[in-house]
Write a protein that holds these residues in place. Sequence first.
Motif, PDB file in Angstrom:
ATOM      1  N   TYR A 167      23.173  49.030  47.706  1.00 55.31           N
ATOM      2  CA  TYR A 167      24.500  48.490  47.958  1.00 55.31           C
ATOM      3  C   TYR A 167      24.874  47.501  46.868  1.00 55.31           C
ATOM      4  O   TYR A 167      25.971  47.545  46.306  1.00 55.31           O
ATOM      5  CB  TYR A 167      24.516  47.810  49.332  1.00 55.31           C
ATOM      6  N   LYS A 171      27.908  47.886  44.107  1.00 52.84           N
ATOM      7  CA  LYS A 171      28.968  46.881  44.098  1.00 52.84           C
ATOM      8  C   LYS A 171      29.082  46.248  42.709  1.00 52.84           C
ATOM      9  O   LYS A 171      30.175  46.104  42.152  1.00 52.84           O
ATOM     10  CB  LYS A 171      28.618  45.813  45.128  1.00 52.84           C
ATOM     11  N   TYR A 175      32.475  46.814  40.444  1.00 59.50           N
ATOM     12  CA  TYR A 175      33.196  45.602  40.071  1.00 59.50           C
ATOM     13  C   TYR A 175      33.304  45.508  38.549  1.00 59.50           C
ATOM     14  O   TYR A 175      34.369  45.330  37.972  1.00 59.50           O
ATOM     15  CB  TYR A 175      32.405  44.383  40.555  1.00 59.50           C
ATOM     16  N   PRO A 233      38.827  34.973  43.262  1.00 59.86           N
ATOM     17  CA  PRO A 233      38.101  35.620  44.350  1.00 59.86           C
ATOM     18  C   PRO A 233      37.351  36.900  43.926  1.00 59.86           C
ATOM     19  O   PRO A 233      37.202  37.793  44.747  1.00 59.86           O
ATOM     20  CB  PRO A 233      39.241  35.971  45.303  1.00 59.86           C
ATOM     21  N   HIS A 235      34.254  37.154  43.116  1.00 59.63           N
ATOM     22  CA  HIS A 235      32.859  36.729  43.001  1.00 59.63           C
ATOM     23  C   HIS A 235      31.909  37.438  43.951  1.00 59.63           C
ATOM     24  O   HIS A 235      30.709  37.221  43.860  1.00 59.63           O
ATOM     25  CB  HIS A 235      32.786  35.236  43.292  1.00 59.63           C
ATOM     26  N   THR A 236      32.418  38.280  44.869  1.00 59.01           N
ATOM     27  CA  THR A 236      31.518  38.672  45.965  1.00 59.01           C
ATOM     28  C   THR A 236      30.403  39.610  45.529  1.00 59.01           C
ATOM     29  O   THR A 236      29.457  39.811  46.273  1.00 59.01           O
ATOM     30  CB  THR A 236      32.284  39.307  47.143  1.00 59.01           C
ATOM     31  N   TYR A 294      35.244  26.018  46.889  1.00 63.20           N
ATOM     32  CA  TYR A 294      34.882  27.143  47.753  1.00 63.20           C
ATOM     33  C   TYR A 294      33.408  27.504  47.576  1.00 63.20           C
ATOM     34  O   TYR A 294      32.663  27.651  48.548  1.00 63.20           O
ATOM     35  CB  TYR A 294      35.772  28.333  47.398  1.00 63.20           C
ATOM     36  N   TYR A 311      25.716  31.099  45.177  1.00 61.58           N
ATOM     37  CA  TYR A 311      27.059  30.559  45.401  1.00 61.58           C
ATOM     38  C   TYR A 311      27.288  29.296  44.603  1.00 61.58           C
ATOM     39  O   TYR A 311      28.418  28.995  44.201  1.00 61.58           O
ATOM     40  CB  TYR A 311      27.296  30.300  46.891  1.00 61.58           C
TER      41      TYR A 311
ATOM     42  N   VAL B 608      36.482  34.473  54.879  1.00 59.93           N
ATOM     43  CA  VAL B 608      37.073  34.782  53.579  1.00 59.93           C
ATOM     44  C   VAL B 608      36.174  35.709  52.763  1.00 59.93           C
ATOM     45  O   VAL B 608      36.609  36.738  52.259  1.00 59.93           O
ATOM     46  CB  VAL B 608      37.364  33.481  52.797  1.00 59.93           C
ATOM     47  N   ASP B 609      34.892  35.338  52.658  1.00 57.11           N
ATOM     48  CA  ASP B 609      34.025  36.131  51.797  1.00 57.11           C
ATOM     49  C   ASP B 609      33.748  37.505  52.386  1.00 57.11           C
ATOM     50  O   ASP B 609      33.884  38.525  51.714  1.00 57.11           O
ATOM     51  CB  ASP B 609      32.698  35.380  51.603  1.00 57.11           C
ATOM     52  N   ARG B 610      33.329  37.507  53.647  1.00 56.99           N
ATOM     53  CA  ARG B 610      32.910  38.766  54.245  1.00 56.99           C
ATOM     54  C   ARG B 610      34.087  39.655  54.617  1.00 56.99           C
ATOM     55  O   ARG B 610      34.133  40.824  54.286  1.00 56.99           O
ATOM     56  CB  ARG B 610      32.084  38.483  55.514  1.00 56.99           C
ATOM     57  N   ILE B 613      37.707  39.229  51.416  1.00 57.68           N
ATOM     58  CA  ILE B 613      37.462  39.755  50.068  1.00 57.68           C
ATOM     59  C   ILE B 613      36.644  41.043  50.118  1.00 57.68           C
ATOM     60  O   ILE B 613      37.036  42.067  49.569  1.00 57.68           O
ATOM     61  CB  ILE B 613      36.756  38.699  49.194  1.00 57.68           C
ATOM     62  N   ASP B 614      35.494  40.966  50.820  1.00 57.01           N
ATOM     63  CA  ASP B 614      34.647  42.164  50.848  1.00 57.01           C
ATOM     64  C   ASP B 614      35.240  43.259  51.706  1.00 57.01           C
ATOM     65  O   ASP B 614      35.270  44.424  51.334  1.00 57.01           O
ATOM     66  CB  ASP B 614      33.257  41.800  51.378  1.00 57.01           C
ATOM     67  N   VAL B 618      37.277  44.581  48.620  1.00 54.24           N
ATOM     68  CA  VAL B 618      36.308  45.460  47.986  1.00 54.24           C
ATOM     69  C   VAL B 618      36.196  46.810  48.687  1.00 54.24           C
ATOM     70  O   VAL B 618      36.188  47.862  48.064  1.00 54.24           O
ATOM     71  CB  VAL B 618      34.927  44.766  47.921  1.00 54.24           C
ATOM     72  N   ARG B 619      36.131  46.759  50.014  1.00 58.11           N
ATOM     73  CA  ARG B 619      36.080  48.045  50.709  1.00 58.11           C
ATOM     74  C   ARG B 619      37.452  48.681  50.796  1.00 58.11           C
ATOM     75  O   ARG B 619      37.576  49.882  50.965  1.00 58.11           O
ATOM     76  CB  ARG B 619      35.535  47.855  52.123  1.00 58.11           C
TER      77      ARG B 619
END
Lengths: 611, 659
Positions: A167, A171, A175, A233, A235-236, A294, A311, B608-610, B613-614, B618-619
Motif C-alpha cells: 500500500y 501510494k 503521488y 496537504p 503529505h499523506t 498541523y 509527521y 483531516v489526514d485519514r 485527504i486520504d 487520494v482515494r
Amino acid sequence: MVIEHYGSFPLLTLVTLLPLVGAVVLSLIPKAQPSLIRAVALLVTSLTFLFSLRIWSGFDDTLAGMQMVDSFAWIDTLGARFTLGVDGISLLLVMLTTFLSPLVVLGSFKTIEHKEREFYISYLVLETGMLGALTALDLLAFYLFWEFMLIPMYLIIGVWGGKERVYATVKFFIYTMVGSLLMLVAIIYLYLQAGATTFALADILTVELSHTQQLWLFVAFGLAFAIKVPLFPFHTWLPDAHVQAPTPGSVILAGVLLKLGTYGLVRFAIPLFPDAAGTLAIPIISLSVVGIVYGALVAYAQQDVKKLVAYSSVSHLGFVMLGLMVLSQEAVEGSILQMVNHGISTGALFLLVGMIYERRHTRMIEDFGGLAKVLPVFTTMFLIVTMSSIGLPGTNGFIGEFLILVGTFSEGLGSAIVSIPDPGPTQQIVAVAIYVLILAAIIALAFVAFRDIEHRVGKIVVSAFLGVVVLLLLFVWGDATYSTIQRGVNSLRSWRNFLVFMGTVATSGVILGAVYMLSMFRRVMFGPVRHIKNQGLKDLSGREWAVLLPLIVAIFVIGVFPNLFLSKMRASVSAFIESNYVEVTARRAPESLERAKIAKQQLDEIVATPQ
Amino acid sequence: MSLQVESLLGIIVFLPLLGAVINGLAGKKLGKGVVTFVGCATVGVAFVAALFAWLHLKSGQQPFHWLAWNWIDAGSLHVNLEYYFDHLSALMTLVVTGVGFLIHVFSVGYMGEDKSYYRYFAYLNLFMFSMLNLVLGSNMVVMFLGWEGVGLCSYLLIGFWFDDDLKAQAGQKAFIVNRIGDFGFLIGMFLLLFYADGTVDYLQLQSLFSDQAREVGTLPLRDSLTITAICLCLFVGACGKSAQIPLYVWLPDAMAGPTPVSALIHAATMVTAGVYMITRLNFLFMLSPIAMATIATVGALTAIFAATIGIVQRDIKKVLAYSTVSQLGYMFLGVGVGAFGASVFHLMTHAFFKALLFLGSGAVIHAMHGEQDIFKMGNLRKLLPITHITFLIGTIAIAGVPGFAGFFSKEAILHGSAGLGLTTDVALTGPWGLSEYAGVFAGWFQVLTVVGLVAALCTAFYMFRLYFVTFWTDYRGDRHSWDHPHKPGFAMEIPLMVLAVLSIVGGYFPVSDWLAPILSRPAQLLVENHDSALSHMLMPISITVACIGIVAAWFLYVGPGRRLPSLFASRLSWLHTVVFNKYFVDELYHGMIVRPVQVVAQALFLVVDRVVIDGIGVRGAPWVVAMTGRMIRFVQNGEVQRYAVAMVVGLAVLVYFLK
C-alpha cells in the motif's frame, strides 16, 4: 547564471557516478558473500564522501555562480547536454548526501538481512540519483535523475519494508508520478519555447514568458516539488512510506529525498518563474505555516514513534518552505541550512528508532518506558537529537529555525515581488468564520472541562466561567470583538503584517515541537521499566556508536560554528534573491528597471570579486 | 604574568562547561572524589575569577567585552558569541557563581549517596554554564542561548530521579511552560530586530533607544503600540522563566527535583532571569508606560496570589516554592514601577535567604529520611541546632524584620511603588499617549503598594508558621526518624552558615548606587511622587505588618490559639479546599489547554489526514477515474439496441435544434 569551468578534472561527475560504478561492482560479487558486499558498499560510499570533501575544500565561496562545471555532449539531436555543477545552494546538500550515505550503509548492516546485494545496489543507484539531481544543470538530465531516484526508493520500501509495504509503495509511487509527469510536460513546453535546441538551465532562464505561462509552469513544477517536500496537504504518502520503509530507507528518505523538493523550488521553480512565485507566495506561505502547526499537532497524536518522527518532518519542512518563499537573505540561508539540519537530526532520529526496533521489534510508545535506566548511552544520544529537533540553541536546529524566523519578520525583498490579491468578500467571510470559531471553541471547551475535571467545584467553576465568557462575547462585547477580528483580517493585506502574523504562528511551532517530542521522550525513556522484555536490553554497540557519533558531532558543529556553512552559501543566496528581485521589478514596473539594474550590478561586483 | 582582564570572562563562562563535559563523559570512571573536585572547583574558580573582574570594575575601570567568536552571520544579522561585564552582569555573576558554589558544596553532602552522583554534577555544571551565558551575554541571542540552556538543565534536574513518572512529568511541564514563555521572548526579539536593523547587542540597542535618539528624533520606532507589543512579548518570556501569572504553574511542581537544585535553580538564580532581562532592557521598557504598568500589576497579583496559597500548604518545599513565586512577584512589581535597582537588590538578597531556606529545608528533609510534610515534624531545634538557627535567620530575613537583608530590599521596592507615577514620553506617537492618565497611574500604584503590603503580611505569617511547626511544638513524625536522624555534615552546615551571614549583611550592600551607571534614565519618565501619604507612612506600616504576621503565626501554631487553624479549615472548608488546591488553576489549564490540544490533534489526524485527504483526495482520484470509466463503458457496451436508441434520441435532438 554564470558558468565557469573549474580545472579539467571532472570531480563532480566522479562523485556523482562513483556510487553507480560501485553498484556495478556489487552486481559482480556472488550473493553468498554478504559481508564482502557490505564492505564494498561501505567503501564506495566512504570514498564518495572523501572525494566530495575535495569539492567542499575547492569551493570558492566568493563566487555566486556555478562552479566545477562538467559538461559533456549527450543527446545531440535534442540539444541535451550532460551538465553538472555546484553553487553555494547545492553544495551543502551534496555534502549532506555523501555524509549520510556511509552512515546509512553502516546502519543497515543488521537491519537488512535478506537480499543484501540487491539492497546495496539499490542504495548506491539511489545515491547517484540524488547527487545527480542536486547537481544537474540541464533540465533533461535533472528529470532523468529525478526519476532515477524513484525506482530504487520504490524497491527499498517494497522489498525490505514492513507489513503494509505494498500500500505504502503504491501510494508513494502514484503521488510522486503525478507530480513528476506534470513537470515533464512543463520541461518539454519550456524546451519548445526555447527554440527546441537546448535543455540547459542557463539558456532556459532567458526564455521570455508571460505571466499566465509562468503561472501554469510554476504550478506544474511546484506540484512535483510540493509533493516531494511534502507541503500540506500533499503529505499523506510520507507517514505511510516512512513507517513501512526499513530504517535506511527512512533515513535517506527524510534525510535527502524530501530536500529535493525544496531544492527544486530554489533551483528551478522560483528562478525560472519568479513572477508566478511572487503571485503564489501568499498561498504557499500559508500552506507552509499550516503545515508547521498541523504536522506538529498530528505528530502529537501518534502512538508509533516512527510515525511521530515522520509527521514532525511535515512540520520541519514547513519551516523550510516558509523561509524560501519569504525571499530574504536570512530566511533563505536559514532554509538551506535547515534542510541540512533536518537531514541530520531526523536521519539520526530514524536511526535511533531503528536501533530500538531491532531490539524489541516494536515501535509503539506504550511498549517502552524507563529505557533511560537500561540504555543510558542510547538515551543520551536520543536526548541530544531531540534537543536538535526542537531547536535548542547550541544545536543546529536552532540556527536554521532562528534564521528563517528572523527573515520572516524582516520582510526581505518580498514587498517588491509579492502581489497581494484583492480579497473581495472573502475578508468578510473569514472574519465571520473566525468569530464563530472562537465562540464554538469556547463552548467546546466548556463541555470538555465539564466532562474532564474531576473535582466537583472546579468543574462547575470552570464551565460557568467559560459560559459567561461566551455570553459576554456574544451580547456585551459582540460588536467590539467582531470589529477587532475584522480589523485584524484587513490588516493582513499588508505584506509586512501578513509576514508578522505568519511568523508568529510559525514560531508557535517552537512550543508544539517541545510538546510532542518531550512527551514521547518521557513515555519512552522515563518512568519505571514496565515491560520485562525491556529489562535486559543491550546498550549501543560499537557499530551503532560509529553510526551516531558523526551525526551528534555535526549537530554541535553546525550549532556552534554555523558560519562555516553559512559563508559557503552567502554569495549564491544573495544572487538568487537579487535576480528574482530584478526580474520581477522589471516586469511589474519598467520605470524601476534602471534602479534594479544598478542594484544588480553592485551586487555582482560584491559577489564576483576575483580571488 | 599579564593576564588580560577580558579573558577572565572566558574562564568564568567556559570553566563550568569544561566541568560538565568531564563529569558527563567520564564521571562514571573517575570516581566520586574527582567528580566532586571537578564539579566544585570549576565553579569555585569561576567565582574567584568573577571577584577579580568585579574588583577591576570597582576600581573605576570601564565595563569590558570578551569576544569568543562570530556566531551567526546572515544578511543584516550579525550575532557574536560575546560576553559583557558591566555593573549589572557583575552583580549577577557574583550571585550566580557565589551562591552556586555554596550549593555545589552542599550537594556533596546531600547527594553523596546517590548512584548518579556524577550525572548530577554534570547537569549542575551545565546549568552554571547556561546561567552565566544568560547573565554575561552581550546580546539577546547569547542571552537566549543561556535562557533555553537553563530551561534544559532545569528539565533534566527536576526529572533527575526519572524512574518516578511524576517527577519526569514535572520536568516536562517545566520545559513546556517555559517554552510558551520563550515563544513570547522570540516574537519580541524578532520584532525588535526588525526595527533595530538587525542588531541585538545591548549597547547598540541602548544607543538606538538613548536619550539623544529621543531628543533628536531618530528613535528606530516611534509607534507606542509597537513598542508596547515588543515589551509585552518579552514580558511573556519573563513570566515563563520567572514563574509569574499566568505561567507560574511549573514552579511548584519543579520541587520534585533534588532540594539543592530547588535552591539553586528554582529560587536563587534561574527564576530571576526575567527580572534580569527586563532590567537589562530597561531603556526599552521605559518607553512603554502600558507595559510597565502591566508588569507591575502582574507582579503584585502574583505576590498576593502565591502568598495566599503558601499559607495552607503542608509540604515544606511547596511552601517555599509558593514563597519564591510571591517574592518574584515583588521583583516584578519593582521593575514595573521603574525601581530597577531595588528589584535587583531584592533579587540578590532573595538569592541569599531563599537559598538558605531551601538548603535548610534540604537538611531537614535529609534528617527526616525524606519526609516533607511539616505536620509530621516538630521540635526539630533539638535535633538540628545549626540548621535551626540558620533557618530562623532566613525566616526573619524574608519576613521583613528591620536589620535583616530582606527588609531593606522589600522596603526599597514598596517605596518605589508608593512614590512613583508614570508619565509618557513626548517623542512617541500612537493611540496610547498617556500624559492625561498620569494621575490615574499614580493612584493605581498606590493600590499595588497596598497589595504588596498585604502580601508581606501573608509572607511573615506563612514563613513563621513553617518555622514554628517545623522547629517548635511537639514532634509528630515517626520514632525511627527522631531516633536516627541523618545529621548534616560540615559540607552541608558551612554553606548554611555562610548564607545566613549573607542574609544579614546582604542588606547593607548599596545595590542601587552600584547599578546607577546603567540605570541613568528612569527619572525622566517616572515622576517621583514622594508626597503621597502612603510613602511617608510606609516604613512604620511595613514593620507593623511583619510583626502582626509573626505574632499571629506564633499565636495560632505555638501559643494559645493552637486549635483555631483546624477549626478554620473545617468551618470554611470550601475556602480551604479552593486555596489548598491552588485555586484549581492546574485543573483549569488542563481542561482549557492541554485536553483541547490533545482532542484537536486526534481530530486532525483521524478526520483531516485519514478521511479528508486520504479518503476523499487520494482515494477519490482513482474513484473518479473508475467512475468515468464505468460511465464510458455504459456508452460502449456493444448492445446494438442501445446504440439504436442513442441514434434515435440523438437524431431527435438534432432535428429539434435544426428546426
